[in-house]
Design an enzyme around this catalytic site. Structure first.
Site, short mmCIF file in Angstrom:
data_model
loop_
_atom_site.label_atom_id
_atom_site.label_comp_id
_atom_site.label_asym_id
_atom_site.label_seq_id
_atom_site.Cartn_x
_atom_site.Cartn_y
_atom_site.Cartn_z
N GLU A 1 0.83 -1.21 0.00
CA GLU A 1 0.00 0.00 0.00
C GLU A 1 0.86 1.26 0.00
OE1 GLU A 1 -3.71 0.63 2.05
OE2 GLU A 1 -3.62 -1.40 2.85
N HIS B 1 -10.48 0.05 0.24
CA HIS B 1 -10.72 -1.08 1.14
C HIS B 1 -12.09 -1.74 0.94
CE1 HIS B 1 -7.36 0.83 3.35
NE2 HIS B 1 -7.13 -0.39 3.78
#
Length: 214
Positions: free
Chosen positions: A82, A115
């Protein structure tokens, strides 16, 4: 970065990825210990509401699952990949298009949307949150102060990707080794909001200086 065919971009990216000299020593305590401290402080507050003291026990039986993927691998790879993407490219891209202030506002929204697919993977931690809408909402709420703090660390450490990775990793490990309840995680979100507000108040000149944080 590859499509730009620029050696300068690759050199900058790799330097931000591995160069520890970019990290400002004054930010190291916050980078490594802010999240564990917030979790433990929140667990202490939860005791006042009758929550168990067992939340302070360090455990290797992690409070989430990722199907057949080893949890320890997820703990390391998720923040690594990420941050290599969001801080390696995404944040600077947002800032170049919209400016620093707008990037601070847009990034949490994009990170929250990032997410969303995880909520549809059976046996994954995020999927389990769907059993209670408050817990799911708290997850998204927590992203906003987390995003603010991590962006601040990014620019405070001269765009260091590894500094953001260390903070992200400390957050994931802290949430995993301390078996805090979802009620306590709601308190953690409130604590992070206060922490983000304190950082903004204490370092407002830096945050408002468009050129200072490049």
């Amino acid at each position: 970065i590859g499509r730009a065919k620029s050696q300068g971009l690759w050199k900058d990216y790799l330097d931000r990825l591995v160069n520890l000299k970019r990290i400002e020593p004054a930010t190291v305590p916050l980078t490594l210990f802010l999240m564990p401290a917030a979790i433990l402080f929140s667990a202490f507050i939860s005791l006042l509401f009758g929550r168990p003291a067992s939340q302070f026990a360090v455990t290797l039986h992690f409070g989430f699952s990722a199907g057949f993927v080893p949890v320890l691998l997820i703990l390391f790879l998720a923040p690594a990949l990420e941050e290599m993407g969001w801080r390696g490219y995404g944040m600077d891209s947002l800032r170049s298009r919209f400016g620093l202030f707008a990037a601070f506002l847009w990034f949490p929204v994009l990170w929250a949307l990032w997410h969303v697919p995880l909520f549809f993977i059976r046996h994954y931690y995020h999927h389990e949150l769907l059993s209670n809408w408050v817990h799911a909402a708290n997850f998204f709420a927590s992203i906003f102060p987390m995003a603010f703090i991590i962006i601040w660390l990014y620019y405070r450490n001269r765009r260091s990707i590894i500094a953001c990775f260390l903070f992200h990793l400390s957050a994931d490990i802290g949430m995993s080794i301390f078996p805090v309840e979802q009620f306590t995680k709601c308190i953690v979100t409130a604590v992070l909001i206060l922490a983000a507000a304190a950082i903004a108040a204490a370092d407002r000149k830096f945050l408002l200086g468009e050129n200072a944080s490049r």
